[in-house]
Design an enzyme around this catalytic site. Sequence first.
Site, PDB file in Angstrom:
ATOM      1  N   HIS A 135     -16.634 -60.409  -2.766  1.00 24.05           N
ATOM      2  CA  HIS A 135     -17.357 -59.847  -3.761  1.00 24.05           C
ATOM      3  C   HIS A 135     -18.781 -60.441  -3.462  1.00 24.05           C
ATOM      4  CE1 HIS A 135     -19.168 -59.217  -7.882  1.00 24.05           C
ATOM      5  NE2 HIS A 135     -18.068 -58.311  -8.024  1.00 24.05           N
ATOM      6  N   ASP A 174     -12.655 -67.544  -4.948  1.00 23.27           N
ATOM      7  CA  ASP A 174     -12.996 -66.864  -5.976  1.00 23.27           C
ATOM      8  C   ASP A 174     -11.639 -66.525  -6.655  1.00 23.27           C
ATOM      9  OD1 ASP A 174     -13.614 -64.561  -7.454  1.00 23.27           O
ATOM     10  OD2 ASP A 174     -15.049 -63.762  -5.997  1.00 23.27           O
ATOM     11  N   GLN A 183      -9.753 -62.263  -9.572  1.00 25.23           N
ATOM     12  CA  GLN A 183      -8.855 -61.089  -9.615  1.00 25.23           C
ATOM     13  C   GLN A 183      -7.344 -61.706  -9.716  1.00 25.23           C
ATOM     14  OE1 GLN A 183      -9.159 -58.028 -10.349  1.00 25.23           O
ATOM     15  NE2 GLN A 183     -11.367 -58.016  -9.926  1.00 25.23           N
ATOM     16  N   LYS A 200     -12.066 -61.069 -17.710  1.00 24.02           N
ATOM     17  CA  LYS A 200     -10.874 -60.254 -16.972  1.00 24.02           C
ATOM     18  C   LYS A 200      -9.511 -60.658 -17.484  1.00 24.02           C
ATOM     19  CE  LYS A 200     -13.860 -59.690 -13.016  1.00 24.02           C
ATOM     20  NZ  LYS A 200     -14.304 -58.396 -12.961  1.00 24.02           N
ATOM     21  N   CYS A 211     -19.152 -53.805  -5.870  1.00 18.21           N
ATOM     22  CA  CYS A 211     -19.790 -55.105  -5.528  1.00 18.21           C
ATOM     23  C   CYS A 211     -19.375 -55.785  -4.378  1.00 18.21           C
ATOM     24  CB  CYS A 211     -19.836 -55.908  -6.689  1.00 18.21           C
ATOM     25  SG  CYS A 211     -20.853 -55.623  -8.037  1.00 18.21           S
TER      26      CYS A 211
END
Length: 416
Positions: free
Chosen positions: A129, A205, A208, A231, A373
């Site tokens: 991202h 990261d 997700q 999220k 993104c």
Amino acid sequence: MALTTTDPLDVDVVKADFPLLSRTVHGKPIVYLDSAATSQKPAVVLQAMDHYYETINANVHRGVYTIAEEATNALEASRGKVRRFIGAGNDAEIVFTKNATESLNLVVGSWGRANLAEGDVVVLTHMEHHANVVPWQILQRERGIEIRWIPLDGEGRLDLTDLDRLLDGAKALGVTAMSNVLGTFNPVRTLTDAARAHGAVSVVDGCQSVPHSTTDVQALGADFLAFSAHKLCGPTGIGVLYGRQELLEAMPPFLGGGEMIRDVSVDGFTTNDLPWKFEAGTPPIAEAIGLGAAIDYLGTLGMDKVRAHERHLTEYAMRSLSERFGDDIRFHGPQNADERGGVLSFAFKDLHPHDISQVLDEHAVCVRAGHHCAKPLMKILGVGATARASVYVYNDESDIDALGDALEATGEFFAF
Ligand SMILES: Cc1ncc(COP(=O)(O)O)c(C=O)c1O
């Protein structure tokens, strides 16, 4: 009877926990399939935040009066919940930020500036991202660091053939645990081990992955892990940076101002202890409390069940939509649901993703269209944008069927 982790989620019950999901759009019940962008929020999260404002609203870490102490305790209790949720060693390793993007900027702006000079190497992947690309590119502009890229194979997995060569001499590795476009789960432990063997820190990261499966930073071997509350059923306005304590201890402050100081004089300042050293200014108090409530909520569902549910829905979506539309629908990323999370980027007929998304909206089906993104990845996929449906705890097969019906209508709409 108590549910065990092998029992499926009771989606009707879960759905009823989310007030927004009872609304209609264009006179039809909403079908929310954009949780990779942001999740909906259960009533318990909204109530926890209201409760803070209605009963203990005061600034934290400063007042010695009762409600200020209650607010401080509530904020710090949430930090403990986050620590347990991701298996971190202690609360000093949990820094509250504005969002995952700020968490990653904190790593690059503090650790990166203190440790990287011209010619130093950072390794990223082609599926990152922008939040795990652009901060490093800012440093590249500023310092002349070198960025190397781990490529992808034909199914949207990382191609690790050249990993040792790419990591040779590297000081940092940035990798997403799960792609927000392809859904691919990356072999994080393999990568963090390889990074460590080459003397590089790993910056994972988790945007997700953390909301959708059990996370254990020790098992991941991550030096840093970034994610956003919004999220994972929590509010906007708060993110988390996990960092290994010895790394955070050695890092200079990122933002300056109240809360991050121990002392200030006209001659200079000294910094507060961790984690407050990285929390300049009034923190997102209500949001931290909301995040704590979100973690409690997901805990009652059980993260293993969350993953099993999403795996099932992903497999169902790919199978049922492929059966229905044949070659007219194509899913990007791994075709096996075991290798991916519940993010489904797809091409439908030769329609533009924005057109698809717009017609789906007329059927109250919310999917994202765009570059997500992840422009370097779009270039590799050879597309400018994709349509993306993504599932969470409140989705079930009827939502996927509604997507299929709306896609059929979209195809008919553009047939002329
Ligand atoms: C993989 C990934 N990384 C980073 C981000 C940035 O998250 P935020 O906008 O909450 O900072 C996102 C959000 O879409 C994401 O999916």
